[in-house]
Design a protein around this motif. Structure first.
Motif, PDB file in Angstrom:
ATOM      1  N   LEU A 467      -1.906  -3.868  -8.091  1.00 31.54           N
ATOM      2  CA  LEU A 467      -2.846  -4.586  -8.934  1.00 31.54           C
ATOM      3  C   LEU A 467      -3.760  -5.507  -8.137  1.00 31.54           C
ATOM      4  CD1 LEU A 467      -3.661  -5.046 -11.886  1.00 31.54           C
ATOM      5  CD2 LEU A 467      -1.996  -6.920 -11.968  1.00 31.54           C
ATOM      6  N   SER A 468      -3.242  -6.184  -7.097  1.00 32.69           N
ATOM      7  CA  SER A 468      -4.041  -7.158  -6.355  1.00 32.69           C
ATOM      8  C   SER A 468      -5.169  -6.521  -5.553  1.00 32.69           C
ATOM      9  CB  SER A 468      -3.138  -7.973  -5.425  1.00 32.69           C
ATOM     10  OG  SER A 468      -2.503  -7.115  -4.494  1.00 32.69           O
ATOM     11  N   ARG A 469      -5.072  -5.205  -5.255  1.00 31.98           N
ATOM     12  CA  ARG A 469      -6.124  -4.546  -4.472  1.00 31.98           C
ATOM     13  C   ARG A 469      -6.691  -3.336  -5.206  1.00 31.98           C
ATOM     14  NH1 ARG A 469      -3.578  -0.345  -1.560  1.00 31.98           N
ATOM     15  NH2 ARG A 469      -1.311  -0.346  -1.767  1.00 31.98           N
ATOM     16  N   VAL A 470      -6.684  -3.435  -6.534  1.00 34.72           N
ATOM     17  CA  VAL A 470      -7.117  -2.286  -7.316  1.00 34.72           C
ATOM     18  C   VAL A 470      -8.609  -2.024  -7.153  1.00 34.72           C
ATOM     19  CG1 VAL A 470      -7.605  -3.582  -9.416  1.00 34.72           C
ATOM     20  CG2 VAL A 470      -6.853  -1.216  -9.591  1.00 34.72           C
ATOM     21  N   PHE A 471      -9.389  -3.065  -6.812  1.00 38.11           N
ATOM     22  CA  PHE A 471     -10.836  -2.883  -6.654  1.00 38.11           C
ATOM     23  C   PHE A 471     -11.226  -2.638  -5.199  1.00 38.11           C
ATOM     24  CE2 PHE A 471     -10.596  -5.477 -10.574  1.00 38.11           C
ATOM     25  CZ  PHE A 471     -11.205  -4.577 -11.439  1.00 38.11           C
ATOM     26  N   GLU A 472     -10.271  -2.479  -4.303  1.00 36.10           N
ATOM     27  CA  GLU A 472     -10.593  -2.151  -2.917  1.00 36.10           C
ATOM     28  C   GLU A 472     -10.855  -0.659  -2.774  1.00 36.10           C
ATOM     29  OE1 GLU A 472      -7.578  -3.586  -0.346  1.00 36.10           O
ATOM     30  OE2 GLU A 472      -7.777  -5.684  -0.969  1.00 36.10           O
ATOM     31  N   ARG A 473     -11.533  -0.312  -1.723  1.00 32.63           N
ATOM     32  CA  ARG A 473     -11.949   1.072  -1.523  1.00 32.63           C
ATOM     33  C   ARG A 473     -10.777   1.935  -1.056  1.00 32.63           C
ATOM     34  NH1 ARG A 473     -17.618  -0.699   1.483  1.00 32.63           N
ATOM     35  NH2 ARG A 473     -18.299  -1.997  -0.265  1.00 32.63           N
ATOM     36  N   PHE A 474     -10.772   3.150  -1.545  1.00 29.15           N
ATOM     37  CA  PHE A 474      -9.732   4.132  -1.231  1.00 29.15           C
ATOM     38  C   PHE A 474      -8.346   3.633  -1.660  1.00 29.15           C
ATOM     39  CE2 PHE A 474     -13.070   5.233   1.872  1.00 29.15           C
ATOM     40  CZ  PHE A 474     -13.272   6.548   1.513  1.00 29.15           C
ATOM     41  N   THR A 475      -8.313   2.904  -2.764  1.00 28.03           N
ATOM     42  CA  THR A 475      -7.035   2.482  -3.329  1.00 28.03           C
ATOM     43  C   THR A 475      -6.624   3.480  -4.408  1.00 28.03           C
ATOM     44  OG1 THR A 475      -7.499   0.148  -2.903  1.00 28.03           O
ATOM     45  CG2 THR A 475      -5.825   0.651  -4.553  1.00 28.03           C
ATOM     46  N   GLY A 490      -8.713  10.603  -7.958  1.00 33.10           N
ATOM     47  CA  GLY A 490      -9.929  10.817  -7.191  1.00 33.10           C
ATOM     48  C   GLY A 490      -9.773  10.333  -5.776  1.00 33.10           C
ATOM     49  N   SER A 491     -10.923   9.948  -5.217  1.00 43.39           N
ATOM     50  CA  SER A 491     -10.924   9.500  -3.829  1.00 43.39           C
ATOM     51  C   SER A 491     -10.541   8.042  -3.683  1.00 43.39           C
ATOM     52  CB  SER A 491     -12.317   9.725  -3.224  1.00 43.39           C
ATOM     53  OG  SER A 491     -13.290   8.955  -3.940  1.00 43.39           O
ATOM     54  N   GLY A 492     -10.413   7.295  -4.771  1.00 39.30           N
ATOM     55  CA  GLY A 492     -10.091   5.870  -4.698  1.00 39.30           C
ATOM     56  C   GLY A 492     -11.313   4.984  -4.577  1.00 39.30           C
TER      57      GLY A 492
END
Length: 572
Positions: A467-475, A490-492
């Motif tokens: 949850l804490s890095r849900v908006f980071e890329r390739f997550t 998808g690609s994250g």
């Protein structure tokens, strides 16, 4: 030659006199009492001297007046005796009169100014004649009324005068011992009082000065403690005593710099002003250290994200490239290895997948560079409705609902296509990561200041670790890079693109998730309103609550209601 050699042997060419501490190098704690003590000594000396001179002049003036008065009385007595007979110049019977002071000298002068007869009133009151030596000490006094100081052998120092007239010239004198004793006693008393007073004043002054300089000592100690701190490696989190402002939190908690206590920062005193200025300087130093620490931490995170982005992008691009290379190799081996139509179809699919990934990365790069999307007036209600209908067409195995809670038209300034992409990415994320039959409710709210889009579902929720890095890329929820079908994920980059587009429009995006309830919230400023400040928009339930299984019936969950401004529609 020897003097030059001695000069060379001295360290740094300085003489011992140069290295000795000068008076200017002494501490204020020693200089102030010394200065005050010297001032008090000078003031006491001037005061004592003034009192001595004034008192001496007064006492001598009073003695001179009494000598003159006595001479006038004596002259009157001799004038009466002169009329009585020719031996009156030797007759000093006036001294036998009552009221004469002890030690009074009376005498007569001849025409040459010599004392012809003189007597003194002793302690017992019976006048006695002066001897020749004593009379000789009084010779030579003019009978003009002027006052003279003479030392009479055996009697002491006298203040004498002589008056002449129609009768005999008369000489009178009074002793100065009483005046001198009084002046001497006055000097002794003044000296004793001055010594005691100076000692007391010096002690009080030293105590007061030391007490008043204690805050400066604590300020100096705090400054010395700060100077010993390794500021090149320090990471400040706040003041050590509770005397400064609330510290700026840093990523790693470490001890803060020392500050002067609040009781020493009184703005009414100079020491308090210095202490307050030192605390402000320390606050500035700590804020600078915290800012530098945050910058360094952000740089480390950025470098880490960049490395992870390059690694993930390489892996994501390597998969379609490997597939394209494999199909090309099979086609080169001959038509019997694989059907050409199938090969070209797979190559096109992998190429499209790689193109989409590259376009997503290029979009994120443009947004990172601050390239704002094309800005025009966009109606959020219409584009959200279109995105929900598109999601219904793509995933008809979910229950899609739309709610419009509008106090005013939901108009924003932005790129309508990109805003549509944000909502589409959130809906696609809900479709791919929730089981069949999950209800997904999308609502639009509009107030005078902001526009809010909410996408919530009753699926299993986002794992707390993710949850804490849900908006980071390739997550991705699935860390593996092998996805057998489209529903595997998808690609994250979908949520990262949604967050970047939202921030580029001056808004913010957040998520709340727990089992049975996940809600994404997008806030955008209304037209003409300032950008929204970023806040912590990621939260999760501390205690997961159990939830019922996803609904299996097509009946929708009740949509948000706000009468009378509501337009809700079930997409089942």
């Amino acid at each position: 030659m020897s003097s030059r050699l001695r000069h060379r042997l001295r360290p740094h060419g300085r003489s011992p006199r140069d290295r000795s501490p000068s008076p200017r190098g002494r501490s204020l704690r020693s200089r102030l009492p010394l200065l005050v003590g010297v001032t008090l000594v000078v003031v006491c000396a001037v005061t004592a001297l003034t009192v001595f001179l004034v008192q001496r002049a007064y006492l001598l003036g009073d003695l001179d007046q009494r000598v003159t008065n006595t001479a006038e009385r004596v002259q009157g007595g001799t004038r009466g005796t002169a009329e009585a007979g020719p031996d009156a110049d030797k007759d000093l019977a006036f001294l036998d009169q009552r009221g004469q002071a002890v030690g009074t000298i009376g005498g007569t002068l001849d025409v040459d100014g010599y004392v012809s007869a003189a007597r003194v009133v002793p302690q017992d009151g019976d006048p006695r004649s002066l001897n020749a030596a004593q009379r000789a000490a009084l010779d030579g006094i003019e009978a003009d009324g002027s006052l003279h100081t003479r030392t009479v052998p055996g009697l002491g120092t006298y203040r004498v005068t002589a008056l002449g007239g129609s009768g005999h010239a008369v000489l009178t004198g009074l002793p100065m011992d009483g005046v001198r004793d009084m002046i001497r006693d006055l000097v002794v008393v003044e000296a004793a009082v001055a010594v005691v007073g100076l000692a007391a004043a010096g002690c009080v002054c030293a105590v007061v000065i030391r007490r008043q300089l204690r805050p400066l000592g604590r300020v100096a100690a705090a400054a010395a403690e700060v100077s010993r701190s390794a500021l090149d490696r320090a990471e400040a989190t706040g003041p050590t005593p509770a005397s400064g402002p609330t510290p700026v939190p840093g990523p790693t908690p470490v001890s803060g710099l020392v500050r002067v206590s609040e009781r020493d920062t009184d703005p009414g005193s100079e020491a308090g002003q210095v202490a307050a200025a030192l605390n402000r300087m320390i606050d500035h130093v700590e804020s600078s250290l915290a800012e530098r620490q945050r910058g360094e931490e952000e740089i480390r995170r950025s470098e880490e994200r960049t490395r992870r982005l390059l690694a993930d992008a390489s892996h994501e691009l390597r998969t379609p490239l490997a597939a394209i290379a494999g199909y090309a190799e099979l086609m080169n081996r001959g038509p019997g290895m694989i059907e050409p139509t199938l090969a070209w179809r797979r190559v096109s699919a992998e190429s499209a997948r790689m193109t989409g990934l590259v376009e997503d990365l290029l979009l994120l790069a443009r947004l990172d560079e601050g390239r704002l999307p094309h800005s025009a007036e966009a109606d959020l209600a219409a584009l959200v409705a279109d995105a929900v209908w598109d999601a219904r067409a793509t995933g008809d195995d979910h229950d899609w609902q739309l709610g419009l809670l509008l106090d005013t038209p939901a108009l924003v300034a932005g790129d309508e296509a990109r805003l549509h992409q944000v909502v589409a990415n959130l809906l696609a994320n809900a479709r791919m990561h929730t089981p069949v039959g999950t209800t997904v409710v999308t609502s639009v709210e509009a107030t005078d200041e902001r526009r809010v889009i909410r996408v919530r579902d009753n699926g299993p929720g986002i794992p707390p670790a993710l949850l804490s890095r849900v908006f980071e890329r390739f997550t991705r929820a699935d860390a593996s890079r092998s996805r057998p079908d489209a529903r595997s994920g998808g690609s994250g980059l979908g949520l990262a693109i949604a967050a970047a587009i939202t921030q580029a429009h001056g808004g913010r995006i957040g998520v709340e998730s727990e089992p049975g309830h996940t809600e994404f919230t997008i806030e955008l400023p209304a037209i003409g309103m300032p950008r929204l400040l970023p806040v912590d928009t990621v939260s999760a339930s501390s205690t997961p609550t159990p939830t019922s299984p996803p609904p299996t019936s097509p009946h929708p969950t009740p949509a948000p209601t706000r009468a009378p401004d509501i337009a809700s529609s079930s997409m089942s």
